[in-house]
Design an enzyme around this catalytic site. Structure first.
Site, PDB file in Angstrom:
ATOM      1  N   HIS A  50      40.690  40.660  38.079  1.00  0.00           N
ATOM      2  CA  HIS A  50      39.889  41.181  36.962  1.00  0.00           C
ATOM      3  C   HIS A  50      39.842  40.182  35.798  1.00  0.00           C
ATOM      4  O   HIS A  50      38.780  39.798  35.314  1.00  0.00           O
ATOM      5  CB  HIS A  50      40.521  42.459  36.393  1.00  0.00           C
ATOM      6  CG  HIS A  50      40.717  43.572  37.360  1.00  0.00           C
ATOM      7  ND1 HIS A  50      39.694  44.351  37.822  1.00  0.00           N
ATOM      8  CD2 HIS A  50      41.851  44.072  37.922  1.00  0.00           C
ATOM      9  CE1 HIS A  50      40.179  45.296  38.619  1.00  0.00           C
ATOM     10  NE2 HIS A  50      41.480  45.151  38.700  1.00  0.00           N
TER      11      HIS A  50
HETATM   12  C1  BDR Z   1      42.471  45.854  33.959  1.00  0.00           C
HETATM   13  O1  BDR Z   1      43.620  46.686  33.788  1.00  0.00           O
HETATM   14  C2  BDR Z   1      44.792  45.954  34.065  1.00  0.00           C
HETATM   15  O2  BDR Z   1      45.543  46.629  35.024  1.00  0.00           O
HETATM   16  C3  BDR Z   1      44.380  44.582  34.533  1.00  0.00           C
HETATM   17  O3  BDR Z   1      45.231  43.603  33.978  1.00  0.00           O
HETATM   18  C4  BDR Z   1      42.970  44.429  34.028  1.00  0.00           C
HETATM   19  O4  BDR Z   1      42.928  43.849  32.738  1.00  0.00           O
HETATM   20  C5  BDR Z   1      41.700  46.319  35.172  1.00  0.00           C
HETATM   21  O5  BDR Z   1      41.298  47.652  35.029  1.00  0.00           O
END
Ligand code: BDR
Ligand code: CA
Length: 306
Positions: A237
């Protein structure tokens, strides 16, 4: 000229990989890193960040940010990222301290110092930047853009409609959306398309440098985690949001007028796009809808495998 940016993060497994890439990325000049609660509590996200930058030999300011969302209790994702936020990856404890300044004031000062050229990349709940906007309203004239990992139009990962970073502090996300600062949303619509495989991990394993070693260890943990939960594979992500700042062709985007639901019984944290004709003059955010996965993966490999 290199792009000056502040990275705001809740390190976090995929945040850590994004920071590893940021350190090696020649097109950007990271001015400082600010931390926030999210994946785990602030003390952990901050220590992880400091330990990580030390381990990869990066001498950079790390500013401890906000421990709590603007007006809610903190919800973490420690069941996903592990108690410390880095799963079973243990980094050497850093011996140096945090940069001693309140986070909103740090962001504001840097934005002014760079005279409108500085961008923000937020990889966690948007609490720190929202605090800066609330406290220093003229900051909107000094931040070039905010690229944020968060949100989703296709459905959520923490509730049926909400993505984690937005869900944790939806009021903060709305403050950013209403700020007038140019925004890019890199949400689950694209980040869930970038899934690292064991072959990708093996490639990093062949390179014996600190950046590749830690990346491979984090991916190892992510694979174990996926087996346990049967979901949330090795998704990049936060790395994708970073990459979008230096690879203009990486994402397909559409500009929309978007707000975040803050009061819904089952929709809190949902990004709501208004496509009605009257909203066309209110468009406030470029929303990423598609991604060139191969471009991202080869960018990451080329950076880390030196
Ligand atoms: C986001 O939430 C966190 O768990 C990850 O680091 C990312 O920024 C994804 O939904
Ligand atoms: Ca994150």
């Amino acid at each position: 000229m290199k792009k000056p940016i502040i990275i705001d993060c809740d390190t976090g497994t995929d945040d850590a990989i994004a920071l590893i890439c940021a350190h090696l990325c020649k097109e950007i000049d990271v001015i400082g890193i600010t931390t926030v609660s999210g994946n785990v509590e602030l003390d952990y996200t901050s220590e992880n960040t400091l330990n990580l930058v030390d381990e990869i030999g990066w001498n950079i300011d790390v500013v401890k940010g906000k421990a709590k969302p603007l007006s809610r209790d903190l919800i973490t994702a420690s069941h996903i990222h592990g108690r410390t936020g880095l799963g079973d990856v243990v980094l050497k404890r850093s011996t140096r301290g945090f940069y001693d300044e309140e986070v909103a004031s740090y962001i504001y000062k840097k934005a002014k110092e760079y005279n409108g050229e500085m961008s923000m990349l937020t990889l966690g709940p948007m609490t720190n930047i929202a605090n800066a906007i609330l406290r220093y309203p003229d900051i909107k004239d000094f931040i070039k853009e905010i690229v944020f990992m968060g949100g989703s139009l296709k459905g959520g990962n923490v509730t049926s409609v909400a993505e984690f970073n937005i869900y944790v502090d939806p009021e903060a996300a709305n403050i950013a959306l209403e700020s007038g600062i140019p925004l890019t949303m890199v949400g689950l619509d694209v980040t869930e398309k970038v899934i690292m495989t064991e072959t990708d991990r093996d490639y990093f394993k062949e390179f014996n440098n600190p950046h590749a070693n830690i990346t491979a260890k984090i991916l190892d943990f992510m694979f174990k985690r996926s087996e346990r939960f049967g979901r949330e594979g090795a998704l990049m992500h936060d790395g994708l949001a970073l990459a979008s700042m230096v690879l203009p062709e990486l994402l397909k985007k559409e500009k929309h007028y978007a707000r975040v639901e803050t009061e819904g019984k089952i929709t809190t944290g949902m990004v709501v796009v208004d496509k009605r004709r009257f909203a066309k003059d209110k468009k406030n955010v470029d929303i990423a809808l598609d991604v060139d996965v191969n471009m991202f993966k080869s960018w990451m490999r080329d950076l880390i495998c030196y």
